[in-house]
Design an enzyme around this catalytic site. Structure first.
Site, PDB file in Angstrom:
ATOM      1  N   ASP A 229       2.958 -17.342   0.887  1.00 34.73           N
ATOM      2  CA  ASP A 229       1.553 -17.460   1.223  1.00 34.73           C
ATOM      3  C   ASP A 229       0.806 -16.150   1.066  1.00 34.73           C
ATOM      4  O   ASP A 229       1.336 -15.090   1.365  1.00 34.73           O
ATOM      5  CB  ASP A 229       1.457 -17.896   2.686  1.00 34.73           C
ATOM      6  CG  ASP A 229       0.732 -19.193   2.776  1.00 34.73           C
ATOM      7  OD1 ASP A 229       1.323 -20.188   2.333  1.00 34.73           O
ATOM      8  OD2 ASP A 229      -0.419 -19.171   3.233  1.00 34.73           O
ATOM      9  N   GLU A 271       1.267 -18.715  -3.635  1.00 37.57           N
ATOM     10  CA  GLU A 271      -0.039 -19.245  -3.284  1.00 37.57           C
ATOM     11  C   GLU A 271      -1.051 -18.171  -3.648  1.00 37.57           C
ATOM     12  O   GLU A 271      -1.222 -17.182  -2.944  1.00 37.57           O
ATOM     13  CB  GLU A 271      -0.144 -19.549  -1.791  1.00 37.57           C
ATOM     14  CG  GLU A 271      -1.416 -20.310  -1.476  1.00 37.57           C
ATOM     15  CD  GLU A 271      -2.278 -19.670  -0.397  1.00 37.57           C
ATOM     16  OE1 GLU A 271      -2.071 -18.495  -0.083  1.00 37.57           O
ATOM     17  OE2 GLU A 271      -3.163 -20.357   0.104  1.00 37.57           O
TER      18      GLU A 271
END
Ligand SMILES: Nc1ncnc2c1ncn2[C@@H]1O[C@H](COP(=O)(O)OP(=O)(O)O)[C@@H](O)[C@H]1O
Ligand SMILES: [Mg+2]
Lengths: 588, 482
Positions: A229, A271
Site C-alpha cells: 500500500d 498500489e
C-alpha cells in the site's frame, strides 16, 4: 510521563513473535507466474462469514466458505488488512504487523486459512502498509517516549514543521499539514496520510530491515504475496514532491530480491494510483524482466469502461489502452470494475484530466458514479445485460481481473451507510436471518445486511442463485471457467481492431504458445463488445485470420468462415461475443 | 494481340492499346453509370470521349498477371465537362476475370476490370510511391520521412465515396482521385502544407502519384493519388454523432445534456481541432481581409444564388424575402471579413475521431466548383457553417420518413443547438475569436448553405427537403441563429 509496560527500560528492542512459533501452511503446487493467469477475488474478512456469532466476519468463517470460492473458480483471494489495528482507517492503520485483529481470529487461524485455501488450489494475498503505522503501534510509542532508544529514529521527527514543503497534503479536508506536533516528544512528526498514521523513516536502515522481516514473517507462514500500500511515498527528500523517489524504487528492488531468492512463488502488487505510463516504473527494469513489483493496478481503465458504456463509444477504452505502455516480461496488470476503496481522478496526466473532466463535468451522473462508492449492480441499474457485458470485458481485457465479493451475485449497496460502508455489507448467502452471514442477533451485526426489495438478501443470495443455472452466479462461474481454458485471455497479446462502428469495442488476444501450461498451444480469441443499448452491426477487418472458422465460446456454435471481405457481426444491445478464431476446427 | 505478346516487348506495348478507343467507349458505357463517383449518371446527353491512354505496366512485369492501363476520359453533358481517371486491367477472356468484383466487360478477346480492386495492382501502386519510381508517364513522390509498409495488403474500402480509396493493412490509405483537373490538387497541396506546419489534426501525408492530365495544354500534371497514414481505430464524426442522437431519441424524459450518449464534449474538441486547422492554413497560405466591396459582393452572390434556388425549389419562395433580408443585414453590419484557405466542404463526414483526437480529412473543397475556386481564399466561417449544418442534419436525420412527433422534433433541435454551441465554444477557445461575434455573417453563411441544401434535396431526396427548409425558416427568424 509513564512508560508503557511493553517498553523496555534498558532500551533494547521489543520482542516480536517469530514465524517459527507457528505452524506453517502447506504450499500450493507450483505454477510459475501464476498471478498472470489468476482471477483475484477481493474478500473482506469482516463481511464474508461469521463463525462465532459475534456479528463480525472472521477467518474461520472464511475458511468455511472456501468450497464456495473453489466452486466459483477464483484463483487468489485478496484480503484487505486483517492486522491488529485501532481501525481508524479501515485497518490500514496497523498497530501490530504480526498480530491478527482479535475479532477476526489469530495468526493460527490465518495459517489454517492458508492451508485450507492451498488445499483447494486457491492462493491468498493481503495488504501490507509499509509507509506508515498506526500511532498505536509500539514502535511509535517507543519512538516518542525515548528519542535515543532503538526506535527513536523509526519515524520522521523534526523540530519544526517546515520540511518538505513541496509534498502535497493528500487528505486536504481533514489534515492541515503533513507535520503534526507530538506533545510527548515535543517534536513534529511527518505523515503523508492521517495524523494518526506517522510515516516510517526509511532513511533508517533498521526500518527497511524491520519491514522486510515483516514480509518474511508472513511468507514463512505460507502467504502468497502482498499488495503493497501507498508505495510511492516511502521516502521523502527536500525539493521534491516526495513521490516515486529513486530511493523508493531501490527499496522495492530489495524487497523483490528477497522474494526472488527466498519465496519465488510469491507476488508483489503495488498500489500506486497513477497514470499507466508512470505506474510502469513500479515494475522495475524491463531489461531484466522487471525487478520491483510483479503487478500494479491499472487505475484509469475502470472509469473509462463506465464512460465508454455511458457514451456508447469505444474511444474512452481504446484510448487508454493505446496509451498503456508495454510492461516487463514478468509483469501483469491488475484490473477491476469495483473494489472496496474507490479511485479518484486526481492521479492522471494533465491532458487526460482535462479530457476526463470535460466529459465528467458535463454529466452529473458520471461524476457521481466515480466519486461515490457503489457496487456494480446498482451502478448499472441492475441491468443483467450490462453486468454481463462489463464482466466479460473485465475478464478479457489485458490484465488479471479482480472481482469484488458479492458482485458475482449482483449484490447491492446501502447508500444510507455512507460511501465507505455502503459497499461493505454482509455477504448474502441465504434468504434466512442475517442473510446466512451470522447467527447473531441482527442488532449485533457489524453492518446491517441489505434488505431492500431489489437487492435484499431475500432476493439476492448465493443459495437461490446456486439453484438456478440461469443465475448471474452460474453465468459468472461459466465465464471464469472459459477464461481459464484460454491462456490468451490472460497473457495473449492485445490488438484493438477498431472497426466500422464506434459503439462496438473489438479486440483480439493472441497467445503465441510461450509460457502457457503443459499442452497449451498457440491460439487466438476475438472479443466483440456492444457498448450501446441498441442492437448494432459491425464490420471487422479480420483478413489476418482469413480462413478461420470462429467458434463462439459460451455455446460452441460455429460462425461463418472469415473471408477476405470485412467480417460482419450483429450484436444485441449490450451484447458481447467471445470467439476462438485459432483456425479450422478438425473435421468430425 | 494478346497481353502475353505485349509482355514480351514492353517498349512496343507502351504504344499499343489493348483495344481501340471506340471499343473502349462502348465497354465503359454500361459500367460508368454504376460508379458512385461518376457524376453524369442521370444525364442522358452525356458523351464520353477518351483523352489519354497510358500503358503503365504489362502482364509479366512487376509480378502482374494483367496489363494495366491508365485511361483519362472526358465526359461532357448538361453539367458541363469533366475529366475522370480510370485504371483498367486487361487479361485474356476466359480466365475468370469476368466474375470478379470490378469486372467491366470484354472486348476484342480481352476482359477488362477496375484495376484498383486487384491486389497485385494495389501493391504495384504503393511500391511505386515507396520507391519514388515511375510507371510510364505516371511518377511518384515520397515524403522525406514517410514510413511506408509495402507488405501491407491493399483493400478498396466502401463504395460510397467520391473517389476510390485503397487501405493498406493498418498503415496507409491511398486515395485515387476520380475527377481530375490540371493544376495542383488541393487535397495533396493542403495535406503537405499542414504537415509542414506541424498540424496535429490531419492524416500525415506519405506520398503522391502524379501524372499528366492531357487536355489541350500538354505537359500539365496533377495528383492522381494521395497516400496518407491510415488510422485503423477511428470513426467518422458522422457515425459518432448519429449514435449520440439515437441515444437521445430513445429517452422519453431526458434532455440532451442528461443522456449518456452526450456528444458535447466531443463537439467542443472538434471545434478546437477545426480552429487549429484554420490557424495552420492561414499560417501556411496566408490570409487577407476583404474590403467592404468584396464583402458586399460575396453577400450579393449569396442573394443571387438564393433567387435562383427559389425558382428551382418552390418551397423556398415564401422564405425568399426573409433570406434576402438576412444577407442585407449582414452586409450592413459586418465591417470586414477575413479570407484565407479553408477546407471548403466541411461536415461531420469529413472528420475522424482517432485515439489521439480529431482529424479533418478530404481537403478537395466543394466538389462541384472549379479548381481555381477550390484553391481560392474564402471565409473560415464557411467551414464553421458547414459543421453547424451538419449537426442539424445529424439531429434530424433519424426523423426522416417517420411520423412527425413533437417530442422528437424538440429533442432534435435541442441536440443540434447543444452541439453547435459546444463546437463554437471550442472553436472560440482555441482561435481566440468567437465566430458567433462576426456580426451576422455566420448566420448568412449558414443560410447560404441551407438554401443550397434545399435545392439539392428537392432534386435528389425529397423526403429530406424539410430538414434544410426548417433551418432556413429558423435562420431567418431573428434570434434563431446561435
Ligand atoms: N487517414 C484515414 N484513416 C482512416 N480512415 C480514413 C482516412 N482517410 C479517409 N478515411 C476513410 O475513408 C473515407 C473517405 O475518405 P475521403 O478522403 O473523404 O474520400 P472521398 O473523397 O472519397 O470522400 C472517409 O470517410 C473515412 O471513413
Ligand atoms: Mg469525403
Amino acid at each position: 510521563m509513564t512508560s508503557s509496560p511493553a517498553a523496555t527500560a534498558s532500551g533494547s528492542p521489543l520482542p516480536e513473535p517469530d514465524a517459527s512459533s507457528f505452524a506453517h501452511a502447506r504450499p500450493i503446487a507450483g505454477q510459475a507466474e501464476w498471478y498472470k493467469r489468476a482471477v483475484f477475488y477481493e474478500v473482506l474478512v469482516r463481511a464474508f462469514a461469521d463463525s462465532n456469532g459475534d456479528g463480525t466476519g472472521d477467518l474461520r468463517g472464511l475458511i468455511d466458505k472456501l468450497d464456495y470460492l473453489q466452486w466459483l473458480g477464483v484463483d487468489c483471494l485478496w484480503l484487505p488488512p486483517f492486522y491488529d489495528s485501532p481501525l481508524r482507517d479501515g485497518g490500514y492503520d496497523i498497530a501490530d504487523f504480526r498480530k491478527v485483529l482479535p475479532e477476526f481470529g489469530t495468526v493460527e487461524d490465518f495459517v489454517a486459512l492458508l492451508d485450507a485455501a492451498h488445499a483447494r488450489g486457491i492462493r491468498v494475498i493481503t495488504d501490507l502498509v509499509m509507509n506508515h503505522t498506526s500511532d498505536a503501534h509500539q514502535w511509535f510509542q517507543e519512538s516518542r517516549r525515548d528519542p535515543q532508544g532503538p526506535y527513536g529514529d523509526y519515524y520522521v521527527w523534526r523540530d519544526d514543521d517546515t520540511g518538505y514543503p513541496d509534498a502535497r497534503v493528500i487528505f486536504v479536508d481533514t489534515e492541515p499539514s503533513n507535520w503534526t506536533f507530538d506533545p510527548v516528544r515535543k517534536q513534529y512528526y511527518w505523515h503523508r496520510f492521517f495524523s494518526h498514521q506517522p510515516d516510517l523513516n526509511f532513511e533508517n536502515p533498521a526500518v527497511g530491515e524491520a519491514m522486510i522481516d515483516t514480509l518474511r514473517f508472513w511468507l514463512d507462514l505460507g502467504i502468497d504475496g502482498f499488495r503493497l500500500d501507498a508505495v510511492p511515498y516511502l521516502f521523502e527528500e527536500e525539493g521534491t514532491n516526495g513521490e516515486n523517489l529513486p530511493k523508493t524504487h531501490e527499496f522495492l528492488k530489495r524487497c523483490r530480491k528477497v522474494i526472488d531468492d527466498e519465496y519465488p512463488h510469491a507476488v508483489l502488487l503495488a498500489e500506486a494510483n497513477q497514470w499507466p505510463a508512470d505506474v510502469v516504473e513500479y515494475y522495475g527494469d524491463p531489461a531484466v524482466g522487471g525487478d520491483e513489483c510483479h503487478m500494479c493496478f491499472h487505475f484509469p481503465l475502470m472509469p473509462r469502461i463506465f464512460m465508454a458504456a455511458r457514451r456508447e463509444s469505444r474511444f474512452p477504452i481504446s484510448e487508454i489502452l493505446a496509451q498503456t505502455p508495454a510492461i516487463p516480461e514478468s509483469a501483469q496488470w491488475g484490473i477491476f470494475l469495483r473494489n472496496h476503496d474507490e479511485l479518484t481522478l486526481e492521479m492522471v496526466s494533465d491532458e487526460d484530466r482535462d479530457y476526463m473532466w470535460a466529459e465528467y463535468a458535463k454529466d452529473p451522473r458520471m461524476k457521481a458514479n466515480i466519486g461515490i462508492r457503489r457496487r456494480l449492480a446498482p451502478l448499472l441499474e441492475g441491468d443483467r445485460n450490462q453486468i454481463e457485458l462489463f464482466t466479460a470485458m473485465l475478464l478479457s481485457l489485458p490484465g488479471s481481473p479482480v472481482l469484488y465479493y458479492g458482485d458475482e451475485i449482483g449484490m447491492g449497496d446501502n447508500i444510507w451507510l455512507g460511501d465507505r460502508d455502503g459497499v461493505r455489507t454482509p455477504m448474502q448467502w441465504t434468504p434466512d436471518r442475517n442473510a446466512g452471514f451470522s447467527r447473531c442477533d441482527p442488532a449485533r451485526l457489524y453492518l446491517p445486511a441489505i434488505m431492500d426489495p431489489q437487492y435484499g438478501f431475500q432476493t439476492i443470495n448465493v443459495e437461490a442463485q446456486m439453484n438456478s443455472t440461469a443465475s448471474l452466479l452460474h453465468w459468472t462461474r461459466r465465464m471464469l471457467e472459459i477464461r481459464s481454458r484460454y491462456a490468451a485471455f490472460a497473457i495473449g497479446e492485445f490488438t484493438d481492431l477498431g472497426g466500422s462502428n464506434p459503439t462496438v469495442l473489438s479486440y483480439v488476444r493472441h497467445f503465441d504458445g510461450v509460457g502457457g501450461l503443459d499442452g497449451e498451444g498457440p491460439h487466438t480469441v476475438l472479443c466483440v463488445n456492444n457498448l450501446s443499448r441498441f442492437p448494432q452491426p459491425v464490420e471487422l477487418d479480420l483478413r489476418e485470420h482469413e480462413g478461420a472458422i470462429p467458434v463462439e465460446l459460451t455455446g460452441g456454435v460455429q460462425f461463418p468462415r472469415i473471408g477476405e471481405l470485412p467480417y460482419l457481426l450483429t450484436l444485441p444491445g449490450h451484447g458481447f461475443y467471445w470467439f476462438d478464431i485459432s483456425g479450422e476446427p478438425e473435421q468430425q | 494481340m494478346t497481353s502475353a505478346n505485349a509482355g514480351s516487348d514492353p517498349g512496343a506495348a507502351a504504344q499499343a492499346a489493348p483495344v481501340s478507343d471506340t471499343d473502349l467507349v462502348t465497354l465503359l458505357a454500361g459500367w460508368l453509370p454504376q460508379q458512385r463517383w461518376y457524376a453524369a449518371k442521370q444525364d442522358p446527353d452525356a458523351v464520353v470521349g477518351i483523352t489519354d491512354r497510358n500503358l503503365v505496366a504489362v502482364a509479366g512485369e512487376h509480378d502482374l498477371h494483367v496489363t494495366v492501363e491508365q485511361v483519362l476520359i472526358e465526359v461532357s453533358g448538361s453539367h458541363g465537362r469533366s475529366q475522370y481517371q480510370l485504371w483498367l486491367a486487361w487479361q485474356p477472356e476466359g480466365t475468370g476475370a469476368e466474375e470478379h468484383a470490378g469486372a467491366i466487360g470484354t472486348a476484342g478477346g480481352l476482359s477488362a476490370t477496375d484495376a484498383l480492386l486487384l491486389p497485385a495492382v494495389s501493391r504495384l501502386l504503393i511500391t511505386t510511391v515507396a520507391d519514388a519510381a515511375a510507371l510510364g508517364p505516371v511518377h511518384a513522390v515520397r515524403e522525406p520521412d514517410a514510413d511506408i509498409d509495402i507488405t501491407a495488403h491493399g483493400m478498396v474500402i466502401g463504395a460510397e465515396q467520391s473517389n476510390t480509396s485503397i487501405v493498406y493493412g493498418h498503415s496507409a490509405i491511398l486515395k485515387m482521385f476520380r475527377r481530375l483537373e490540371p493544376g495542383p490538387n488541393p487535397d495533396a497541396e493542403v495535406h503537405r502544407a499542414l504537415a509542414a506546419a506541424g498540424c496535429r489534426h490531419i492524416a500525415e501525408p506519405l506520398g503522391e502519384l502524379i501524372g499528366p492530365v492531357g487536355d489541350e495544354e500538354a505537359g500539365r500534371e496533377t495528383t492522381l493519388g494521395l497516400l496518407t497514414r491510415f488510422y485503423p481505430n477511428s470513426a467518422e464524426g458522422w457515425a459518432m454523432a448519429l449514435s449520440s442522437v439515437r441515444d437521445l431519441m430513445a429517452e422519453g424524459d431526458l434532455r440532451a445534456d442528461e443522456v449518456g450518449g452526450d456528444f458535447a464534449a466531443e463537439a467542443h474538441r472538434l471545434g478546437e481541432a477545426v480552429a487549429a486547422v484554420h490557424a495552420d492554413l492561414a499560417g501556411a497560405f496566408g490570409g487577407r481581409s476583404a474590403d467592404t466591396d468584396e464583402l458586399r459582393r460575396i453577400l450579393d452572390d449569396m442573394a443571387i444564388e438564393a433567387r435562383s434556388a427559389a425558382e428551382q425549389a418552390p418551397s423556398l419562395t415564401q422564405y425568399l424575402p426573409g433570406i434576402l433580408a438576412v444577407f442585407e443585414q449582414a452586409a450592413a453590419h459586418a465591417a470586414s471579413l477575413q479570407l484565407q484557405r479553408v477546407h471548403g466542404d466541411l461536415h461531420l463526414g469529413q472528420t475522424l475521431r482517432t485515439l489521439t483526437g480529431w482529424l479533418v480529412i478530404d481537403f478537395e473543397g466543394e466538389p462541384a466548383k472549379p479548381l481555381a475556386f477550390r484553391r481560392s481564399m474564402q471565409s473560415p466561417l464557411k467551414d464553421i457553417a458547414g459543421m453547424l449544418r451538419s449537426f442539424d442534419y445529424a439531429a434530424h436525420q433519424p426523423l426522416v420518413g417517420g411520423r412527425p412527433d413533437a417530442q422528437h422534433v424538440f429533442r432534435a433541435a435541442e441536440w443540434a443547438a447543444r452541439n453547435s454551441t459546444a463546437f463554437c465554444d471550442g472553436y472560440a477557445a482555441a482561435a481566440g475569436t468567437d465566430p458567433r461575434q462576426a456580426g451576422g455573417l455566420l448566420r448568412a453563411f449558414e443560410l447560404d448553405k441551407a438554401v443550397y441544401e434545399v435545392v439539392y434535396e428537392h432534386g435528389h431526396r425529397p423526403s429530406w427537403e424539410s430538414i434544410p427548409l426548417q433551418a432556413v425558416s429558423r435562420l431567418i427568424n431573428a434570434g434563431g441563429s446561435l
